[in-house]
Motif scaffolding. Structure first.
Motif, PDB file in Angstrom:
ATOM      1  N   PHE A   1       0.814  -1.210   0.000  1.00  0.00           N
ATOM      2  CA  PHE A   1       0.000   0.000   0.000  1.00  0.00           C
ATOM      3  C   PHE A   1       0.849   1.262   0.000  1.00  0.00           C
ATOM      4  O   PHE A   1       0.493   2.264  -0.623  1.00  0.00           O
ATOM      5  N   ALA A   2       1.995   1.208   0.680  1.00  0.00           N
ATOM      6  CA  ALA A   2       2.890   2.377   0.716  1.00  0.00           C
ATOM      7  C   ALA A   2       3.389   2.725  -0.675  1.00  0.00           C
ATOM      8  O   ALA A   2       3.730   3.876  -0.943  1.00  0.00           O
TER       9      ALA A   2
ATOM     10  N   TYR B   1       1.511   1.769  -3.527  1.00  0.00           N
ATOM     11  CA  TYR B   1       0.289   2.026  -4.297  1.00  0.00           C
ATOM     12  C   TYR B   1      -0.264   3.435  -4.087  1.00  0.00           C
ATOM     13  O   TYR B   1      -0.618   4.122  -5.040  1.00  0.00           O
ATOM     14  N   ALA B   2      -0.355   3.878  -2.838  1.00  0.00           N
ATOM     15  CA  ALA B   2      -1.031   5.134  -2.522  1.00  0.00           C
ATOM     16  C   ALA B   2      -0.434   6.345  -3.243  1.00  0.00           C
ATOM     17  O   ALA B   2      -1.178   7.116  -3.856  1.00  0.00           O
ATOM     18  N   PRO B   3       0.895   6.554  -3.219  1.00  0.00           N
ATOM     19  CA  PRO B   3       1.428   7.717  -3.933  1.00  0.00           C
ATOM     20  C   PRO B   3       1.212   7.637  -5.451  1.00  0.00           C
ATOM     21  O   PRO B   3       0.941   8.651  -6.095  1.00  0.00           O
TER      22      PRO B   3
ATOM     23  N   ALA C   1      -1.333   6.108  -6.970  1.00  0.00           N
ATOM     24  CA  ALA C   1      -2.744   6.353  -7.226  1.00  0.00           C
ATOM     25  C   ALA C   1      -3.076   7.841  -7.059  1.00  0.00           C
ATOM     26  O   ALA C   1      -3.836   8.411  -7.855  1.00  0.00           O
ATOM     27  N   ALA C   2      -2.500   8.478  -6.056  1.00  0.00           N
ATOM     28  CA  ALA C   2      -2.737   9.911  -5.842  1.00  0.00           C
ATOM     29  C   ALA C   2      -2.200  10.723  -7.015  1.00  0.00           C
ATOM     30  O   ALA C   2      -2.867  11.645  -7.503  1.00  0.00           O
TER      31      ALA C   2
ATOM     32  N   THR D   1      -6.505   9.298  -8.877  1.00  0.00           N
ATOM     33  CA  THR D   1      -7.508   8.271  -8.561  1.00  0.00           C
ATOM     34  C   THR D   1      -8.616   8.801  -7.655  1.00  0.00           C
ATOM     35  O   THR D   1      -9.779   8.443  -7.839  1.00  0.00           O
ATOM     36  N   TRP D   2      -8.298   9.641  -6.691  1.00  0.00           N
ATOM     37  CA  TRP D   2      -9.300  10.059  -5.717  1.00  0.00           C
ATOM     38  C   TRP D   2      -9.857  11.456  -5.985  1.00  0.00           C
ATOM     39  O   TRP D   2     -10.553  12.024  -5.149  1.00  0.00           O
TER      40      TRP D   2
END
Length: 68
Positions: A53-54, A56-58, A60-61, A65-66
């Protein structure tokens, strides 16, 4: 935040004692380390390598994505 401090904060915000206790247990299980490893489930279900996740999150941001 320590579990008891979290429980006190929740009850101070009007959350009932049973629900606060449940939430404390849920978050404790999420943060106790049992979910710290990447498992094989993604490969089995999606057919691709899992990502931490560490990582994936950057990504995706940055891809928006969000964003609404």
């Amino acid at each position: 935040m320590a579990p008891e401090a979290y429980r006190e904060r929740l009850t101070g915000l009007g959350v009932g004692p049973e629900e606060a206790g449940f939430l404390v247990e849920v978050f404790a299980s999420l943060l106790d380390g049992r979910n710290a490893r990447v498992s094989d489930g993604v490969r089995q279900v999606l057919g691709r390598e899992p990502r931490d996740f560490a990582r994936y999150a950057p990504e995706a941001a940055a891809a928006g994505t969000w964003k609404g």
